[in-house]
Design a protein around this motif. Sequence first.
Motif, PDB file in Angstrom:
ATOM      1  N   ALA A  51      23.596  -3.693  -9.982  1.00  0.00           N
ATOM      2  CA  ALA A  51      24.240  -3.922 -11.272  1.00  0.00           C
ATOM      3  C   ALA A  51      23.337  -3.505 -12.430  1.00  0.00           C
ATOM      4  CB  ALA A  51      24.623  -5.393 -11.413  1.00  0.00           C
ATOM      5  N   LEU A  52      22.030  -3.384 -12.166  1.00  0.00           N
ATOM      6  CA  LEU A  52      21.098  -2.995 -13.220  1.00  0.00           C
ATOM      7  C   LEU A  52      21.178  -1.517 -13.559  1.00  0.00           C
ATOM      8  CD1 LEU A  52      17.927  -5.009 -12.118  1.00  0.00           C
ATOM      9  CD2 LEU A  52      19.553  -5.574 -13.931  1.00  0.00           C
ATOM     10  N   GLY A  53      21.653  -0.707 -12.610  1.00  0.00           N
ATOM     11  CA  GLY A  53      21.727   0.726 -12.859  1.00  0.00           C
ATOM     12  C   GLY A  53      21.597   1.512 -11.573  1.00  0.00           C
ATOM     13  N   THR A  54      21.215   2.786 -11.722  1.00  0.00           N
ATOM     14  CA  THR A  54      21.095   3.689 -10.579  1.00  0.00           C
ATOM     15  C   THR A  54      19.642   3.769 -10.129  1.00  0.00           C
ATOM     16  OG1 THR A  54      22.936   5.023 -11.394  1.00  0.00           O
ATOM     17  CG2 THR A  54      21.488   6.042  -9.759  1.00  0.00           C
ATOM     18  N   LEU A  55      19.399   3.424  -8.866  1.00  0.00           N
ATOM     19  CA  LEU A  55      18.051   3.439  -8.316  1.00  0.00           C
ATOM     20  C   LEU A  55      17.578   4.886  -8.153  1.00  0.00           C
ATOM     21  CD1 LEU A  55      15.796   1.597  -7.230  1.00  0.00           C
ATOM     22  CD2 LEU A  55      16.863   1.765  -4.969  1.00  0.00           C
ATOM     23  N   THR A  56      16.410   5.197  -8.718  1.00  0.00           N
ATOM     24  CA  THR A  56      15.892   6.568  -8.657  1.00  0.00           C
ATOM     25  C   THR A  56      14.522   6.664  -7.991  1.00  0.00           C
ATOM     26  OG1 THR A  56      14.915   6.345 -10.874  1.00  0.00           O
ATOM     27  CG2 THR A  56      17.159   7.231 -10.731  1.00  0.00           C
ATOM     28  N   GLY A  57      13.922   5.531  -7.640  1.00  0.00           N
ATOM     29  CA  GLY A  57      12.621   5.581  -6.997  1.00  0.00           C
ATOM     30  C   GLY A  57      12.245   4.253  -6.365  1.00  0.00           C
ATOM     31  N   VAL A  58      11.576   4.308  -5.199  1.00  0.00           N
ATOM     32  CA  VAL A  58      11.057   3.117  -4.516  1.00  0.00           C
ATOM     33  C   VAL A  58       9.631   3.439  -4.089  1.00  0.00           C
ATOM     34  CG1 VAL A  58      11.309   1.497  -2.610  1.00  0.00           C
ATOM     35  CG2 VAL A  58      13.346   2.520  -3.654  1.00  0.00           C
ATOM     36  N   ARG A  59       8.667   2.675  -4.596  1.00  0.00           N
ATOM     37  CA  ARG A  59       7.261   2.966  -4.310  1.00  0.00           C
ATOM     38  C   ARG A  59       6.547   1.735  -3.750  1.00  0.00           C
ATOM     39  NH1 ARG A  59       3.214   6.085  -8.332  1.00  0.00           N
ATOM     40  NH2 ARG A  59       4.331   7.789  -7.321  1.00  0.00           N
ATOM     41  N   PHE A  60       5.878   1.923  -2.588  1.00  0.00           N
ATOM     42  CA  PHE A  60       5.021   0.914  -1.985  1.00  0.00           C
ATOM     43  C   PHE A  60       3.570   1.304  -2.273  1.00  0.00           C
ATOM     44  CE2 PHE A  60       8.926   0.421   0.287  1.00  0.00           C
ATOM     45  CZ  PHE A  60       8.972  -0.901   0.692  1.00  0.00           C
ATOM     46  N   THR A  61       2.782   0.354  -2.800  1.00  0.00           N
ATOM     47  CA  THR A  61       1.386   0.627  -3.128  1.00  0.00           C
ATOM     48  C   THR A  61       0.479  -0.380  -2.418  1.00  0.00           C
ATOM     49  OG1 THR A  61       1.988   1.502  -5.303  1.00  0.00           O
ATOM     50  CG2 THR A  61      -0.314   0.881  -4.965  1.00  0.00           C
ATOM     51  N   LEU A  62      -0.404   0.127  -1.572  1.00  0.00           N
ATOM     52  CA  LEU A  62      -1.359  -0.701  -0.835  1.00  0.00           C
ATOM     53  C   LEU A  62      -2.742  -0.538  -1.451  1.00  0.00           C
ATOM     54  CD1 LEU A  62      -2.263  -2.407   1.687  1.00  0.00           C
ATOM     55  CD2 LEU A  62      -2.647  -0.201   2.827  1.00  0.00           C
ATOM     56  N   ASP A  63      -3.387  -1.653  -1.729  1.00  0.00           N
ATOM     57  CA  ASP A  63      -4.754  -1.662  -2.241  1.00  0.00           C
ATOM     58  C   ASP A  63      -5.516  -2.691  -1.412  1.00  0.00           C
ATOM     59  OD1 ASP A  63      -7.104  -1.522  -3.622  1.00  0.00           O
ATOM     60  OD2 ASP A  63      -6.343  -2.365  -5.485  1.00  0.00           O
ATOM     61  N   SER A  64      -6.362  -2.232  -0.493  1.00  0.00           N
ATOM     62  CA  SER A  64      -6.956  -3.179   0.455  1.00  0.00           C
ATOM     63  C   SER A  64      -8.344  -2.722   0.896  1.00  0.00           C
ATOM     64  CB  SER A  64      -6.048  -3.322   1.688  1.00  0.00           C
ATOM     65  OG  SER A  64      -6.038  -2.114   2.445  1.00  0.00           O
ATOM     66  N   ARG A  65      -8.971  -3.595   1.659  1.00  0.00           N
ATOM     67  CA  ARG A  65     -10.279  -3.310   2.242  1.00  0.00           C
ATOM     68  C   ARG A  65     -10.302  -3.860   3.672  1.00  0.00           C
ATOM     69  NH1 ARG A  65     -15.205  -1.841   0.316  1.00  0.00           N
ATOM     70  NH2 ARG A  65     -14.443  -1.934  -1.831  1.00  0.00           N
ATOM     71  N   HIS A  66     -10.956  -3.114   4.563  1.00  0.00           N
ATOM     72  CA  HIS A  66     -11.075  -3.539   5.955  1.00  0.00           C
ATOM     73  C   HIS A  66     -12.552  -3.531   6.325  1.00  0.00           C
ATOM     74  CE1 HIS A  66      -9.698  -3.058  10.422  1.00  0.00           C
ATOM     75  NE2 HIS A  66     -10.123  -4.269  10.145  1.00  0.00           N
ATOM     76  N   THR A  67     -13.052  -4.664   6.768  1.00  0.00           N
ATOM     77  CA  THR A  67     -14.438  -4.779   7.210  1.00  0.00           C
ATOM     78  C   THR A  67     -14.450  -5.201   8.677  1.00  0.00           C
ATOM     79  OG1 THR A  67     -14.622  -7.112   6.573  1.00  0.00           O
ATOM     80  CG2 THR A  67     -15.149  -5.473   4.891  1.00  0.00           C
ATOM     81  N   ALA A  68     -15.399  -4.712   9.439  1.00  0.00           N
ATOM     82  CA  ALA A  68     -15.509  -5.089  10.849  1.00  0.00           C
ATOM     83  C   ALA A  68     -16.937  -4.867  11.331  1.00  0.00           C
ATOM     84  CB  ALA A  68     -14.539  -4.288  11.705  1.00  0.00           C
ATOM     85  N   THR A  69     -17.343  -5.627  12.329  1.00  0.00           N
ATOM     86  CA  THR A  69     -18.666  -5.489  12.936  1.00  0.00           C
ATOM     87  C   THR A  69     -18.539  -5.562  14.441  1.00  0.00           C
ATOM     88  OG1 THR A  69     -19.113  -7.874  12.926  1.00  0.00           O
ATOM     89  CG2 THR A  69     -19.774  -6.627  10.963  1.00  0.00           C
ATOM     90  N   ILE A  70     -19.514  -4.990  15.138  1.00  0.00           N
ATOM     91  CA  ILE A  70     -19.578  -5.089  16.591  1.00  0.00           C
ATOM     92  C   ILE A  70     -21.046  -5.202  16.989  1.00  0.00           C
ATOM     93  CG2 ILE A  70     -19.534  -2.571  16.798  1.00  0.00           C
ATOM     94  CD1 ILE A  70     -18.423  -2.858  19.573  1.00  0.00           C
TER      95      ILE A  70
END
Length: 236
Positions: free
Chosen positions: A61-80
Amino acid sequence: MLNLRTSLAGTLGSFLLLSAAEAATLSAGIRNFDYQYDYAGAGFIGGGNGGLLPFAFFNPALGTLTGVRFTLDSRHTATITVSATNLSPQDNLAVQGGYSGDVFMDLLDPNLVYGTLYSEVLSLGAGCDTGAPGSCSASDSFNLVLANVNDIDFTYFALFEGTGSYSVSMNVGGQLFAEQVFPGSGPATGSGSGRWFGTLSVVYEYDPAATAIPVPATPALVALGLGALARLRYRR
């Protein structure tokens, strides 16, 4: 008279600009996530952790959808860490180990063939060599920024319209192994830990359903403006 013409042309231009719909943006949500995991043992160790992040559908009802964007901002740390103790008196005894992990995001609803929004495979490796009877250990680690911007193809826009919310599945897992190069010479163990944390956001871009002046009125405005200019020229 030149100033009057310029003013009239500027006013007409303003009307024309108002008649065109201006693009707008709307946030479907910004979600924080923080997944932590530990692993330890000998041989292959499997593990994983994850969760669901909800996002709101776009209201058509708001209007015509013209774009869908997913944005990931993350960090992954690991040790062995791999180690061996109480080794037999065998020269050049070596211990090796490794970690192979992955993180990925899947769109669960709507059920798109688009499937996985983002995936990353990460690995660590460590080894040590005694060279003589005794013990040894070695470790490895990473601290990585994982960022991704995913613009959904326009052919799927309609699937993001509706009420309520859909979910994105966030998963992290991996396998650890630790072993001696020469079997039977003594036990080898491995241990480690990891963490994947950050934010995931979804933003919609759309053309509003209502405008200041309906687009069909534009031709009439143009004719009106041109007529006014003609009358001014005739009077002059």
